[in-house]
Design a protein around this motif. Structure first.
Motif, mmCIF file in Angstrom:
data_model
loop_
_atom_site.group_PDB
_atom_site.id
_atom_site.type_symbol
_atom_site.label_atom_id
_atom_site.label_comp_id
_atom_site.label_asym_id
_atom_site.label_seq_id
_atom_site.Cartn_x
_atom_site.Cartn_y
_atom_site.Cartn_z
ATOM 1 N N MET A 121 0.840 -1.177 0.000
ATOM 2 C CA MET A 121 0.000 0.000 0.000
ATOM 3 C C MET A 121 0.881 1.233 0.000
ATOM 4 O O MET A 121 1.823 1.315 0.782
ATOM 5 C CB MET A 121 -0.890 -0.014 1.233
ATOM 6 C CG MET A 121 -1.916 -1.098 1.167
ATOM 7 S SD MET A 121 -2.920 -1.150 2.637
ATOM 8 C CE MET A 121 -3.803 -2.640 2.299
ATOM 9 N N SER A 122 0.592 2.123 -0.889
ATOM 10 C CA SER A 122 1.473 3.277 -1.040
ATOM 11 C C SER A 122 1.265 4.261 0.106
ATOM 12 O O SER A 122 0.182 4.316 0.686
ATOM 13 C CB SER A 122 1.195 3.971 -2.372
ATOM 14 O OG SER A 122 -0.064 4.588 -2.309
ATOM 15 N N PRO A 123 2.315 5.047 0.429
ATOM 16 C CA PRO A 123 2.163 6.047 1.487
ATOM 17 C C PRO A 123 1.021 7.014 1.213
ATOM 18 O O PRO A 123 0.306 7.400 2.126
ATOM 19 C CB PRO A 123 3.517 6.766 1.486
ATOM 20 C CG PRO A 123 4.470 5.773 0.912
ATOM 21 C CD PRO A 123 3.678 4.985 -0.099
ATOM 22 N N SER A 124 0.790 7.375 -0.076
ATOM 23 C CA SER A 124 -0.289 8.329 -0.362
ATOM 24 C C SER A 124 -1.659 7.706 -0.073
ATOM 25 O O SER A 124 -2.559 8.362 0.444
ATOM 26 C CB SER A 124 -0.215 8.817 -1.809
ATOM 27 O OG SER A 124 -0.290 7.721 -2.675
ATOM 28 N N TYR A 125 -1.815 6.401 -0.384
ATOM 29 C CA TYR A 125 -3.075 5.709 -0.090
ATOM 30 C C TYR A 125 -3.330 5.714 1.419
ATOM 31 O O TYR A 125 -4.427 5.982 1.881
ATOM 32 C CB TYR A 125 -3.027 4.268 -0.617
ATOM 33 C CG TYR A 125 -4.141 3.406 -0.089
ATOM 34 C CD1 TYR A 125 -5.427 3.524 -0.596
ATOM 35 C CD2 TYR A 125 -3.907 2.493 0.932
ATOM 36 C CE1 TYR A 125 -6.452 2.758 -0.094
ATOM 37 C CE2 TYR A 125 -4.934 1.716 1.438
ATOM 38 C CZ TYR A 125 -6.203 1.852 0.923
ATOM 39 O OH TYR A 125 -7.221 1.089 1.429
ATOM 40 N N ASP A 163 1.218 -0.857 -9.556
ATOM 41 C CA ASP A 163 1.421 0.101 -10.646
ATOM 42 C C ASP A 163 2.199 -0.633 -11.741
ATOM 43 O O ASP A 163 3.412 -0.778 -11.649
ATOM 44 C CB ASP A 163 2.197 1.318 -10.132
ATOM 45 C CG ASP A 163 2.475 2.319 -11.241
ATOM 46 O OD1 ASP A 163 2.107 2.059 -12.396
ATOM 47 O OD2 ASP A 163 3.093 3.361 -10.939
ATOM 48 N N PHE A 164 1.487 -1.118 -12.761
ATOM 49 C CA PHE A 164 2.142 -1.896 -13.811
ATOM 50 C C PHE A 164 3.036 -1.030 -14.699
ATOM 51 O O PHE A 164 3.744 -1.549 -15.554
ATOM 52 C CB PHE A 164 1.100 -2.653 -14.645
ATOM 53 C CG PHE A 164 0.407 -3.737 -13.868
ATOM 54 C CD1 PHE A 164 1.058 -4.919 -13.556
ATOM 55 C CD2 PHE A 164 -0.903 -3.567 -13.429
ATOM 56 C CE1 PHE A 164 0.437 -5.914 -12.818
ATOM 57 C CE2 PHE A 164 -1.540 -4.561 -12.690
ATOM 58 C CZ PHE A 164 -0.872 -5.742 -12.379
ATOM 59 N N HIS A 221 10.628 -0.375 -9.874
ATOM 60 C CA HIS A 221 10.469 -1.279 -8.726
ATOM 61 C C HIS A 221 11.452 -2.443 -8.845
ATOM 62 O O HIS A 221 11.620 -3.003 -9.932
ATOM 63 C CB HIS A 221 9.031 -1.798 -8.663
ATOM 64 C CG HIS A 221 8.660 -2.325 -7.328
ATOM 65 N ND1 HIS A 221 8.977 -3.596 -6.935
ATOM 66 C CD2 HIS A 221 8.045 -1.744 -6.276
ATOM 67 C CE1 HIS A 221 8.542 -3.785 -5.695
ATOM 68 N NE2 HIS A 221 7.971 -2.669 -5.273
ATOM 69 N N PRO A 222 12.144 -2.842 -7.734
ATOM 70 C CA PRO A 222 13.144 -3.914 -7.819
ATOM 71 C C PRO A 222 12.560 -5.275 -8.205
ATOM 72 O O PRO A 222 13.253 -6.114 -8.759
ATOM 73 C CB PRO A 222 13.753 -3.963 -6.413
ATOM 74 C CG PRO A 222 12.821 -3.218 -5.533
ATOM 75 C CD PRO A 222 12.064 -2.253 -6.395
ATOM 76 N N CYS A 246 -8.403 -3.259 -16.714
ATOM 77 C CA CYS A 246 -7.086 -3.823 -16.395
ATOM 78 C C CYS A 246 -5.961 -2.813 -16.670
ATOM 79 O O CYS A 246 -5.804 -2.344 -17.802
ATOM 80 C CB CYS A 246 -6.851 -5.105 -17.195
ATOM 81 S SG CYS A 246 -5.241 -5.839 -16.847
ATOM 82 N N ARG A 247 -5.193 -2.506 -15.633
ATOM 83 C CA ARG A 247 -4.104 -1.526 -15.771
ATOM 84 C C ARG A 247 -2.935 -2.110 -16.545
ATOM 85 O O ARG A 247 -2.211 -1.391 -17.218
ATOM 86 C CB ARG A 247 -3.638 -1.056 -14.388
ATOM 87 C CG ARG A 247 -4.673 -0.245 -13.651
ATOM 88 C CD ARG A 247 -4.100 0.407 -12.409
ATOM 89 N NE ARG A 247 -3.652 -0.541 -11.423
ATOM 90 C CZ ARG A 247 -4.466 -1.141 -10.533
ATOM 91 N NH1 ARG A 247 -5.755 -0.891 -10.523
ATOM 92 N NH2 ARG A 247 -3.977 -1.992 -9.659
ATOM 93 N N ARG A 248 -2.724 -3.434 -16.445
ATOM 94 C CA ARG A 248 -1.628 -4.069 -17.181
ATOM 95 C C ARG A 248 -1.913 -3.979 -18.694
ATOM 96 O O ARG A 248 -1.014 -3.670 -19.468
ATOM 97 C CB ARG A 248 -1.477 -5.527 -16.747
ATOM 98 C CG ARG A 248 -0.512 -6.333 -17.573
ATOM 99 C CD ARG A 248 0.940 -5.947 -17.349
ATOM 100 N NE ARG A 248 1.736 -6.412 -18.460
ATOM 101 C CZ ARG A 248 3.031 -6.202 -18.602
ATOM 102 N NH1 ARG A 248 3.704 -5.528 -17.689
ATOM 103 N NH2 ARG A 248 3.662 -6.642 -19.630
ATOM 104 N N ALA A 249 -3.188 -4.242 -19.071
ATOM 105 C CA ALA A 249 -3.544 -4.161 -20.490
ATOM 106 C C ALA A 249 -3.343 -2.728 -20.985
ATOM 107 O O ALA A 249 -2.779 -2.513 -22.067
ATOM 108 C CB ALA A 249 -4.989 -4.608 -20.688
ATOM 109 N N ALA A 250 -3.774 -1.762 -20.183
ATOM 110 C CA ALA A 250 -3.599 -0.354 -20.571
ATOM 111 C C ALA A 250 -2.120 -0.023 -20.650
ATOM 112 O O ALA A 250 -1.661 0.652 -21.582
ATOM 113 C CB ALA A 250 -4.294 0.553 -19.554
ATOM 114 N N SER A 251 -1.353 -0.549 -19.676
ATOM 115 C CA SER A 251 0.084 -0.296 -19.632
ATOM 116 C C SER A 251 0.775 -0.939 -20.849
ATOM 117 O O SER A 251 1.665 -0.351 -21.443
ATOM 118 C CB SER A 251 0.634 -0.866 -18.327
ATOM 119 O OG SER A 251 2.004 -0.879 -18.319
ATOM 120 N N SER A 252 0.329 -2.160 -21.239
ATOM 121 C CA SER A 252 0.918 -2.842 -22.398
ATOM 122 C C SER A 252 0.718 -2.016 -23.660
ATOM 123 O O SER A 252 1.619 -1.919 -24.490
ATOM 124 C CB SER A 252 0.272 -4.212 -22.607
ATOM 125 O OG SER A 252 0.588 -5.040 -21.558
#
Ligand SMILES: C[S@@+](CC[C@H](N)C(=O)[O-])C[C@H]1O[C@@H](n2cnc3c(N)ncnc32)[C@H](O)[C@@H]1O
Length: 113
Positions: A1-5, A78-79, A84-85, A98-104
């Motif tokens: 969970m991100s600090p902003s969330y 965040d795809f 990120h390591p 789907c964020r991965r599809a949008a990211s692709s």
């Protein structure tokens, strides 16, 4: 969970809170990810003891769940994050959001995998 969330829920952490059930966990470790329209929403519950804070994640659903229906939850990955390591899995959630599809699609436009 991100600090902003977490910050928008009044919880102040300088580093992201990561749930990792590699060694310890419960049946929640079987919940798969679905972008945006997963069945479950989470609420972070802080439990205070005299010397520490413990975070528990409580899951709720806003509708009746049918027997054997898959429970899904948005892991909020965040795809698009190439810094990120650990590389995120290739999302197969099938959600229209789907964020991965949008990211692709964005990656293809930029000529990347
Ligand atoms: C907490 S486990 C979920 C349970 C896991 N599917 C199992 O059978 O043990 C998280 C892992 O499941 C897989 N996973 C969950 N949601 C996914 C999705 N939408 N697309 C592809 N893989 C997913 C990924 O390998 C991820 O690291």
């Amino acid at each position: 969970m991100s600090p902003s969330y977490l910050a928008c829920r009044g919880i102040c952490l300088r580093i992201p809170l990561c749930l990792d059930a590699t060694f310890f966990g419960n049946a929640a470790r079987f919940i798969n990810h679905r972008c945006c329209d997963g069945i479950l929403v989470d609420v972070l519950v802080t439990i205070e003891s005299p010397d520490r804070h413990y975070y528990h994640v409580a899951f709720f659903t806003s509708r009746a769940v049918k027997p054997m229906e898959e429970l899904t939850w948005d892991y909020r990955i965040d795809f698009d994050d190439d810094t990120h390591p650990i590389e995120a899995f290739k999302c197969l959630c099938g959600s229209p959001f789907c964020r991965r599809a949008a990211s692709s699609k964005k990656r293809k436009k930029r000529g990347r995998k």
